[in-house]
Scaffold this motif. Structure first.
Motif, PDB file in Angstrom:
ATOM      1  N   VAL A   1     -64.831   8.956  -1.913  1.00 30.41           N
ATOM      2  CA  VAL A   1     -65.456   9.908  -0.994  1.00 30.41           C
ATOM      3  C   VAL A   1     -64.449  10.948  -0.517  1.00 30.41           C
ATOM      4  O   VAL A   1     -64.785  12.126  -0.392  1.00 30.41           O
ATOM      5  CB  VAL A   1     -66.060   9.152   0.209  1.00 30.41           C
ATOM      6  N   ARG A   2     -63.211  10.532  -0.274  1.00 35.64           N
ATOM      7  CA  ARG A   2     -62.228  11.460   0.285  1.00 35.64           C
ATOM      8  C   ARG A   2     -62.001  12.667  -0.625  1.00 35.64           C
ATOM      9  O   ARG A   2     -61.735  13.764  -0.148  1.00 35.64           O
ATOM     10  CB  ARG A   2     -60.909  10.751   0.547  1.00 35.64           C
ATOM     11  N   GLN A   3     -62.129  12.468  -1.937  1.00 31.78           N
ATOM     12  CA  GLN A   3     -61.932  13.588  -2.861  1.00 31.78           C
ATOM     13  C   GLN A   3     -63.073  14.590  -2.754  1.00 31.78           C
ATOM     14  O   GLN A   3     -62.854  15.805  -2.721  1.00 31.78           O
ATOM     15  CB  GLN A   3     -61.814  13.066  -4.293  1.00 31.78           C
ATOM     16  N   ARG A   4     -64.293  14.083  -2.700  1.00 33.25           N
ATOM     17  CA  ARG A   4     -65.449  14.979  -2.583  1.00 33.25           C
ATOM     18  C   ARG A   4     -65.409  15.733  -1.260  1.00 33.25           C
ATOM     19  O   ARG A   4     -65.747  16.920  -1.196  1.00 33.25           O
ATOM     20  CB  ARG A   4     -66.747  14.179  -2.714  1.00 33.25           C
ATOM     21  N   VAL A   5     -65.007  15.051  -0.201  1.00 38.76           N
ATOM     22  CA  VAL A   5     -64.886  15.692   1.111  1.00 38.76           C
ATOM     23  C   VAL A   5     -63.824  16.790   1.071  1.00 38.76           C
ATOM     24  O   VAL A   5     -64.013  17.885   1.627  1.00 38.76           O
ATOM     25  CB  VAL A   5     -64.547  14.645   2.184  1.00 38.76           C
TER      26      VAL A   5
END
Length: 549
Positions: free
Chosen positions: A447-451
Motif C-alpha cells: 500500500v505504501r508504494q501506491r500511496v
C-alpha cells in the motif's frame, strides 16, 4: 545501493525504475518552478515542431491502429483468450465498463461536453461553412465525436490489448517494456527495458497531472459560479489536496473496493446528470438529433480519419486533433495497463469490441445530449454559450454556464462538481495503481508504494499549477506532447509484436500436434474409425427398417 534503500524502506519494486522516476520527477518540478520560461521555451519549441511536422503521421498512425484492431478482432486470433485456457472474466460486464470508462475519458467528457461542440460551432474547423449555422452544428458534432469516439479509444485499446496478452498469455511483468519481448527477448530486463519503463512512468505522471490541473480549474470555476469562491491559486491548491486525499484513500483500499465502487458511483451519477439534461431540455429534439448524429459521425468518420488540413493549412489540426492524439497517447500506458489489469479472461474479440464500441456509444449519447442542448440554447433559448466559450475563452466554466439554463441550476451544478471531483479522483487513483505496477511489474504491491505515487501526482499538479500559474501548466502540456512521441512509435511495435507472438503461438500448437507419439495417433485414429463404422451400421440399419416399414 538502490536495492538496499528499497529494502530499508520496505518496498517491493524495481529500485532502478522507482528511484530514477522519483528523482526525475523532482528535477522536473524544481525546473518548472525555477526555470519556468526556459522549460516553456525548450519544450514549447519541441512540441511545436512535433505538431507541425509530424501531425500527418499521428493522423495516419492512429487510423492504422484502429484498422489493425478491427482486423485482429475479426481474424482467427479473435478467439484467443487473454489468460490461461478456460479462464473466465474477473469482473462482470457492468463493473468492467464502469472502471475502464471512469479511468479513461469520463473526466474529459465532463470538461469538453459543452465546450468542444460550442467551440467548433462558433468557429468551424474546416472554414467552409458559416459560423453558428445548422451546417456548422453538424460539422461540430462530426469533429467532436471523431475526437472522443473510436480513435480515442483505439489509443487506449491497442496498448491494453498488448499488455493483457503479454502478461496473461506469456507471463511477463506489467511493464511497457514487456511488449518488446518478441524482438529483444529477456533483454527487456536490461538498460533498454528500464529506460522505456522510466519514460512510461514520467509520461503517466505528467499526463495525469495536466488532467488534474484542468479539472481543478473546472471545479474552481463551478464553485465561483455557485458560491462566489475566488478563482485563485490558494483555492486550487486546497482542491488538489482534497482530490489527492480521496484518491490516496481509494487506491490504498485496493482495486476491488475503492476504485471499483468509486467508478460505479461515478458512472451512476454521470448517467443521472445525462438523463436530467435530456428530460429538462427538449427530449424529442435530442432523441431525433442524437440518432442523426450517429449518421453524421459515420458519414464523416473515414474522411476525418485521413484529413490533414493540407489545402487550408490553418494550423487548426495541430492545435486540436494532433494535440488530442499526442496528449491521449501519454495516457495510453496508464489507461492501457489499467484496462489490461481488469480484463483477464476475456477473448481478444470480446476485449476489442468492448473497449471500442461501448465507450464510443456512450460518448455519442453524451455529446448528442449535451452538444445538441447547447446548440438549442444558442439557437432558440437566448444563447450566451458562444460568448462564454469562444469570446471569453472560459472553457472550464462552459458546463456551469450551460446548466444555468436548466431548472434547479444550483443543485445540478453542485452535483456536477461532485461528479467532476469523483471522475478526477478515479483517474488519479487508477494512475497511482498503474504507476506502481510499472515500477514493480506486479499487480499486487504494498500500500505504501501506491500511496507514494498518489501523493506524487498531487504534488506535481499542485506545484506546477499554483507555483507557476498558467505558464507552468502550458509548459507541462508541451512536455507531455514530447513524452507522447516515443509511445506513439511504440504503438507500431505493439502491432508487430502481437502478430509475431500470436503466429508463433499458433505454430507451437501445430508442432505440439505433430509431436504426439505415433502410437497415440494410431489409437486415436482407430477410435475414430470404430465410431465411424458404428455410425455407418446404424444408418444402414435405420434405412432398412424404414424401407421394411
Amino acid at each position: 545501493m538502490s536495492k538496499k534503500l528499497a529494502h530499508v524502506l520496505g518496498l517491493d519494486t524495481n529500485p532502478t525504475i522507482f528511484f530514477t522516476s522519483a528523482a526525475l520527477t523532482v528535477v522536473f518540478v524544481v525546473c518548472a518552478i525555477v526555470f519556468t520560461d526556459t522549460v516553456d521555451t525548450v519544450f514549447g519549441a519541441a512540441s511545436q515542431w512535433i505538431l507541425t511536422h509530424l501531425g500527418w503521421l499521428y493522423i495516419l498512425g492512429v487510423t492504422s491502429f484502429l484498422a489493425f484492431l478491427v482486423w485482429i478482432a475479426c481474424s482467427r486470433y479473435g478467439g484467443v483468450r487473454l489468460g490461461p485456457p478456460g479462464s473466465a472474466p474477473e469482473y462482470g460486464n457492468l463493473a468492467w465498463f464502469c472502471m475502464l470508462f471512469a479511468a479513461g475519458i469520463g473526466s474529459i467528457l465532463m470538461f469538453w461536453g459543452v465546450a468542444e461542440p460550442i467551440s467548433h460551432y462558433a468557429d468551424p474547423p474546416q472554414g467552409d461553412v458559416e459560423p453558428e449555422s445548422v451546417e456548422a452544428a453538424r460539422q461540430a458534432m462530426g469533429f467532436t465525436l471523431y475526437h472522443f469516439g473510436l480513435h480515442t479509444w483505439t489509443i487506449f485499446c491497442l496498448p491494453a490489448l498488448a499488455f493483457a496478452y503479454f502478461v496473461y498469455r506469456k507471463g511477463l511483468p506489467f511493464r511497457v517494456s514487456s511488449v518488446f519481448h518478441p524482438f529483444i527477448g529477456d533483454r527487456i530486463d536490461g538498460p533498454l527495458g528500464r529506460t522505456v519503463d522510466i519514460v512510461a512512468v514520467l509520461g503517466t505522471l505528467f499526463g495525469v497531472a495536466v488532467t488534474i490541473g484542468l479539472g481543478t480549474m473546472q471545479i474552481n470555476s463551478g464553485l465561483n459560479t455557485l458560491f462566489g469562491i475566488e478563482e485563485s491559486r490558494l483555492t486550487q491548491l486546497v482542491l488538489i489536496a482534497v482530490v489527492t486525499a480521496v484518491a490516496v484513500a481509494s487506491v490504498a483500499s485496493g482495486l476491488d473496493v475503492g476504485i471499483k465502487w468509486l467508478s460505479l458511483l461515478n458512472v451512476v451519477l454521470a448517467v443521472a446528470l445525462l438523463v436530467f439534461v435530456f428530460l429538462a431540455s427538449s427530449p424529442l429534439y435530442l432523441a431525433k438529433g442524437t440518432i442523426e448524429t450517429v449518421g453524421v459521425y459515420l458519414e464523416r468518420l473515414v474522411p476525418l480519419s485521413f484529413w490533414n488540413d493540407t489545402f487550408g493549412n490553418t494550423g487548426w489540426q495541430g492545435a486540436w486533433t494532433v494535440f488530442y492524439w499526442a496528449w491521449t497517447i501519454t495516457w495510453s500506458p496508464f489507461v492501457g495497463i489499467f484496462i489490461a489489469r481488469i480484463s483477464k479472461g476475456r477473448t481478444i474479440r470480446e476485449f476489442v469490441l468492448g473497449v471500442l464500441v461501448l465507450p464510443t456509444a456512450f460518448s455519442i449519447v453524451w455529446f448528442g445530449v449535451f452538444g445538441l442542448s447547447a446548440f438549442d440554447i444558442e439557437m432558440n433559448r437566448g444563447g450566451g454559450l458562444v460568448r462564454e466559450v469562444a469570446v471569453e475563452q472560459d472553457i472550464p466554466g462552459a458546463l456551469f454556464a450551460f446548466l444555468e439554463h436548466f431548472p434547479m441550476a444550483t443543485f445540478v451544478s453542485a452535483a456536477s462538481i461532485l461528479i467532476v471531483v469523483i471522475f478526477f479522483t478515479t483517474s488519479s487513483d487508477s494512475a497511482s495503481l498503474v504507476v506502481d505496477m510499472l515500477c514493480s511489474g506486479d499487480a499486487v504491491t504494498p500500500v505504501r508504494q501506491r500511496v507514494f505515487w498518489g501523493v506524487t501526482e498531487g504534488v506535481v499538479a499542485a506545484t506546477v499549477l499554483t507555483a507557476t500559474g498558467v505558464g507552468g501548466l502550458d509548459a507541462l502540456q508541451q512536455t507531455i506532447i514530447v513524452f507522447g512521441l516515443p509511445f506513439f512509435a511504440i504503438g507500431f511495435f505493439m502491432m508487430a509484436g502481437l502478430v509475431r507472438s500470436l503466429r508463433a503461438e499458433e505454430g507451437e500448437g501445430v508442432r505440439r500436434a505433430r509431436d504426439i507419439p505415433l502410437a497415440t495417433r494410431a489409437r486415436r485414429m482407430a477410435r475414430r474409425d470404430t465410431r465411424g463404422a458404428v455410425r455407418a451400421r446404424v444408418r444402414r440399419g435405420g434405412t432398412g427398417a424404414r424401407r421394411g416399414g
